[in-house]
Each structure stands twice: as C-alpha cells, then as structure tokens.
Enzyme design. Structure first.
Site, short mmCIF file in Angstrom:
data_model
loop_
_atom_site.label_atom_id
_atom_site.label_comp_id
_atom_site.label_asym_id
_atom_site.label_seq_id
_atom_site.Cartn_x
_atom_site.Cartn_y
_atom_site.Cartn_z
N ASN A 273 17.51 95.11 -4.80
CA ASN A 273 18.75 94.76 -4.04
C ASN A 273 19.70 93.63 -3.32
O ASN A 273 19.95 92.90 -4.65
CB ASN A 273 17.41 95.48 -2.96
CG ASN A 273 16.89 93.84 -3.08
OD1 ASN A 273 17.53 92.95 -2.91
ND2 ASN A 273 15.13 94.15 -2.97
N PRO B 86 2.92 95.83 -4.28
CA PRO B 86 1.68 95.56 -3.31
C PRO B 86 3.08 94.67 -1.85
O PRO B 86 3.73 93.77 -2.14
CB PRO B 86 1.42 93.81 -4.13
CG PRO B 86 2.09 93.64 -4.65
CD PRO B 86 2.57 94.88 -4.85
N ASP B 87 2.32 94.83 -0.70
CA ASP B 87 3.08 93.54 0.36
C ASP B 87 2.20 92.48 0.66
O ASP B 87 1.57 92.18 0.86
CB ASP B 87 2.65 94.11 1.83
CG ASP B 87 3.73 93.75 2.42
OD1 ASP B 87 3.99 92.22 2.95
OD2 ASP B 87 4.00 94.51 3.31
N LYS C 14 6.51 95.54 13.46
CA LYS C 14 6.17 94.35 12.31
C LYS C 14 5.48 93.37 12.48
O LYS C 14 4.10 93.46 11.42
CB LYS C 14 7.68 94.30 11.63
CG LYS C 14 7.44 94.30 9.75
CD LYS C 14 9.02 94.21 9.23
CE LYS C 14 9.26 95.76 9.75
NZ LYS C 14 10.47 95.30 8.51
N1 CTP Z 1 7.73 91.62 2.31
C1 CTP Z 1 6.76 91.87 1.45
N2 CTP Z 1 6.28 92.48 0.41
C2 CTP Z 1 7.07 93.15 0.11
C3 CTP Z 1 7.74 93.57 1.53
C4 CTP Z 1 8.25 93.04 2.12
O1 CTP Z 1 6.33 90.05 1.58
N3 CTP Z 1 6.12 94.35 -0.88
C5 CTP Z 1 8.14 90.68 3.25
C6 CTP Z 1 9.98 90.63 3.64
O2 CTP Z 1 9.43 89.20 2.16
C7 CTP Z 1 9.47 89.87 4.59
C8 CTP Z 1 8.95 91.32 5.45
O3 CTP Z 1 8.13 91.57 4.70
O4 CTP Z 1 9.45 88.86 4.99
C9 CTP Z 1 9.76 92.65 5.98
O5 CTP Z 1 9.65 93.84 4.53
P1 CTP Z 1 10.41 94.77 5.02
O6 CTP Z 1 11.03 94.99 3.73
O7 CTP Z 1 11.68 94.66 6.36
O8 CTP Z 1 9.23 95.64 5.46
P2 CTP Z 1 8.49 96.69 5.81
O9 CTP Z 1 7.27 96.56 5.66
O10 CTP Z 1 9.40 97.23 3.56
O11 CTP Z 1 9.08 97.54 6.14
P3 CTP Z 1 10.15 98.37 6.53
O12 CTP Z 1 10.34 99.10 5.62
O13 CTP Z 1 9.81 99.22 8.08
O14 CTP Z 1 11.32 98.22 6.91
#
Ligand code: CTP
Length: 398
Positions: free
Chosen positions: A208, A303-304, A337
């Site tokens: 990205n 993983p988030d 969020k």
């Molecule tokens: N983030 C993370 N790990 C991921 C995705 C996101 O740590 N796999 C963290 C990013 O660093 C940021 C926050 O989560 O601090 C928000 O990420 P975002 O991508 O905007 O959130 P999503 O959960 O993907 O929600 P959406 O797709 O609705 O925007």
C-alpha cells in the site's frame, strides 16, 4: 548532549570489537568520558593498548587485578558511570547478564550496577535466532536493558541476516537517547510504522502507499522525550529515526512476531498500514504467464496486530493506541474501531483525496478516547507527533 557524560564501555569478544574503537573516538569527539573494560575474549580481537590510547584512559581487563582494586574497586567502577554500554554484546555476555553471572570483570560490573545499561548485540545469525538467545533477549528486555541493533546484513562469518552490530554512529544516537532527560525516561514504547508487503511469489507482492512518515515522526518525538523506542517498520520510504531499537519486517505476520518479541512495553502505538490480507499459498517460484491462464489468488486474513496487543490477557501495555484512516463518517467509524479493537485511543484522520493528507506533510486528526473526540487543528505530521508524545507522557505519568 554527551559532553562530560561518563560512559563505561564494555568490549566483548567478537569480530565487531574493532568497531568499538571507532565508537570510542566518536564518543570522545562529543566530549564524553570513556572508561573502557575489555573482556578476556575481547582482548583477542583488539589490544588493550589501542583501546586505552583511543580512550585516553586506563583499560580495565580483569576482575582480580589487585592494582585495579586498589585504585578503584569494581563496584565503584560500575556505579561511577552515567551509562554502561556493552559493544559488542556477544551471545555469551548476554547469557551471563540474563542469568546474573559474576564470573569475570564485565559480568560482575553488570550485576553490581544500578546504572542504566545499553547493549549492542553482535553475533552469528543462528546464534541470534536460537531460542536460548531469544529467551535471554526477553529476560534482558524485562530487566530494563536497552538495545541498539543488531542490524541485518552480511556478516564476517559469511552469513546474512540479523546479528551485525549497529554502526558506531547508530550506537552514539542510542546513547544520546538513553541519556536523554525527559518525561518518558525509563519508558519502553513500541511503534509500528510503514506498509507491509505480502508476497504473491518471490518477485511480486501486495503493498500500500503508506510512506511511514507519521509513524517515524511519532517514534522521533518519543525518543526526544527520553523513551526507549522499539520501532517495527515495514518497507517504508521514510528513513527510520535515530536512537531507536529498529526491527525491519516485510509481512504482517513478521510484524506481529516482532511486536510480541518487543514486549513488555509501557505503551504501543500501531501506526503501520498493515495489509488486511495475504495470499494464501504464495508461490515459491515466479508465476509464469501463459499456459495456466490468469493466476487465481486466494486470500487469507492477516492477524490484527493492534487488536492482538490491545486484548492481551497478560502483559497488556498500559496504553495502546491505534490509527483510523477513514474517508467518510470519520468520527463514528473511529469510535466503533476503538471499541472493536479494544485499544485506549484512536488517532482518526480523513484521508479523502481532497484533504491531501495521504502522502502529504500535514495531518488533521481527532484523538478518540473514552472521553470522546478531541479535534486537533491541521498541523504538520511532526507537530501531531509531538503533541501525541506529550499526551502519552502525561498519561503514563498518572
Ligand atoms: N492494524 C493492525 N493490524 C492489522 C490491521 C490494522 O495493527 N492487520 C492497525 C493499524 O496499525 C491501525 C489500525 O489497526 O492502527 C486501523 O487499521 P485499519 O486498517 O484502518 O482498520 P481495519 O480493522 O482494517 O478496519 P477497516 O477495514 O474498517 O478500515
């Protein structure tokens, strides 16, 4: 900043010991007073004479040297410094530190001190990656030992990977950071930054447009306030800041592992633009066009990292901060969020193209906490970072 600072420099036994000579020179150029200690193994790589000549001081080499004891006892030696620096810190020296050995002068000094310690590890990549060393690293982090490096790269033993000692100027920056007086002194803070690259095959990946600018500015602001910053970054355009413990990763999975390894921390700031998906079975060889038709890519969720850290049942950082880049209903989306991920604060911003924020120098954010949304005026990303760092310092001090 280093003028008149007293550095006790322990030089361990590794090929990187030659870089310690340059480090001494760099420190003295900046006005620091260097007291060198050379381990027995260290003396196999650099001579006591060159060390003491560069330091302009006596070099201490052995615990049982009675002259040294008469002049300055080892306990006093370890306590008369503003900072103890171990460079190179070998696997053996780190194991001794982690286990509290006092089997030679260096390990005795390290055990007898309450002075802050910064280590610059240097070893073969396999030794660094060995579970025993990784256990020791976790123990040393837990004991409040600051790290600089190791870096990735070609090593004297002919292998490639993490294990190269940080360069002398990087160590100087880490020493500066370790000695910085600020409200975040003694705090260890994790910052994730940049994009991730998710491989499709050995030559292609999904990425990205994140430049890493905001995460880098935050890390820099935290270092200025005296924090020990662990900076875990994907392949970003913005060069990493000085004075951080740097971990470069490619994928979301690697970023998560690096974050886990960095724990415990007082605060975690997830500024990385982590890819939400990876290619399920990335090809180990280059996918060729032609015969099989168009490639069919199957995705799996990554993983988030933010949610994982925010929802840790043991060892959760006191403050976990995420970002929300939105294009519509910014505040509502960010509030949702924050709750979904379980973090304490969300830094929300509108990244619609007309705002010029994505890739630009400025940012306009709202800080979402359990107290609601605090709207900040449009300002540079550096100013957002400074304000956020000040807010973090204030909150951790409570
Ligand atoms: N983030 C993370 N790990 C991921 C995705 C996101 O740590 N796999 C963290 C990013 O660093 C940021 C926050 O989560 O601090 C928000 O990420 P975002 O991508 O905007 O959130 P999503 O959960 O993907 O929600 P959406 O797709 O609705 O925007």
């Amino acid at each position: 900043m280093l003028a008149s600072k007293r550095i006790l420099l322990i030089i361990g036994g590794g090929i990187a010991a030659f870089k310690a000579l340059d480090l001494i020179r760099r420190l003295r150029e900046r006005g620091a007073v260097v007291t060198p200690v050379l381990t027995r193994a260290g003396a196999e790589f650099v001579t006591p004479l060159s060390v003491s000549a560069l330091a302009g001081a006596k070099v201490y080499t052995d615990l049982f040297d009675l002259t040294d004891e008469a002049e300055m006892g080892h306990i006093q030696l370890s306590r008369s410094a503003d900072l103890i620096v171990v460079a190179p810190a070998t696997a053996d020296l780190m194991a001794k530190m982690a286990q509290g050995h006092a089997s030679d002068l260096a390990s005795t000094l390290l055990l007898a001190t309450d002075t802050p310690v910064l280590i610059a590890p240097a070893m073969n990549v396999r030794m660094w990656q060995h579970p025993a060393t990784q256990r020791n690293i976790a123990t040393l982090h837990g004991d409040g030992i600051a790290f600089t490096g190791p870096n990735d790269g070609d090593m004297a033993c002919g292998e490639h990977g993490p294990g190269r000692m940080a360069e002398p100027l990087e160590i100087v920056a880490a020493i500066d950071a370790a000695l910085a007086e600020g409200p975040l002194k003694g705090r260890r803070i994790l910052v994730t930054s940049g994009p991730t690259h998710e491989p499709i095959d050995p030559v292609r990946y999904i990425a990205n447009r994140s430049s890493g600018a905001q995460g880098t500015a935050i890390a820099r602001a935290l270092v200025r306030l005296g924090a020990e910053v662990v900076f875990v970054t994907g392949p970003a355009d913005t060069p990493p800041p000085d004075g951080v413990e740097l971990h470069r990763v490619q994928t979301a999975q690697q970023m998560l592992e690096a974050c886990h390894a960095a724990l415990p921390v007082d605060a975690a700031i997830c500024a990385a633009a982590v890819a939400d998906w990876h290619v399920k079975s990335a090809s180990t060889s280059k996918i060729k066009k032609g015969a099989g038709g168009l490639p069919q890519l199957e995705f799996a969720e990554n993983p988030d990292i933010l949610a994982t850290i925010a929802q840790l049942s043991a060892g959760r950082p006191a403050l976990v901060i995420g970002f929300a880049a939105e294009t519509n209903d910014v505040i509502q989306n960010a509030i949702a969020k924050r709750l979904r991920k379980g973090c304490d604060w969300i830094v929300a911003n509108d990244v619609s193209p007309e705002t010029g924020i994505m890739g630009g120098a400025d940012n306009e954010v709202a800080l979402i906490s359990d107290e609601g949304a605090d709207h900040w005026p449009r300002m540079s990303k550096a100013d957002v970072a400074n304000r956020l760092a000040a807010r973090i310092a204030e909150t951790l001090a409570k």
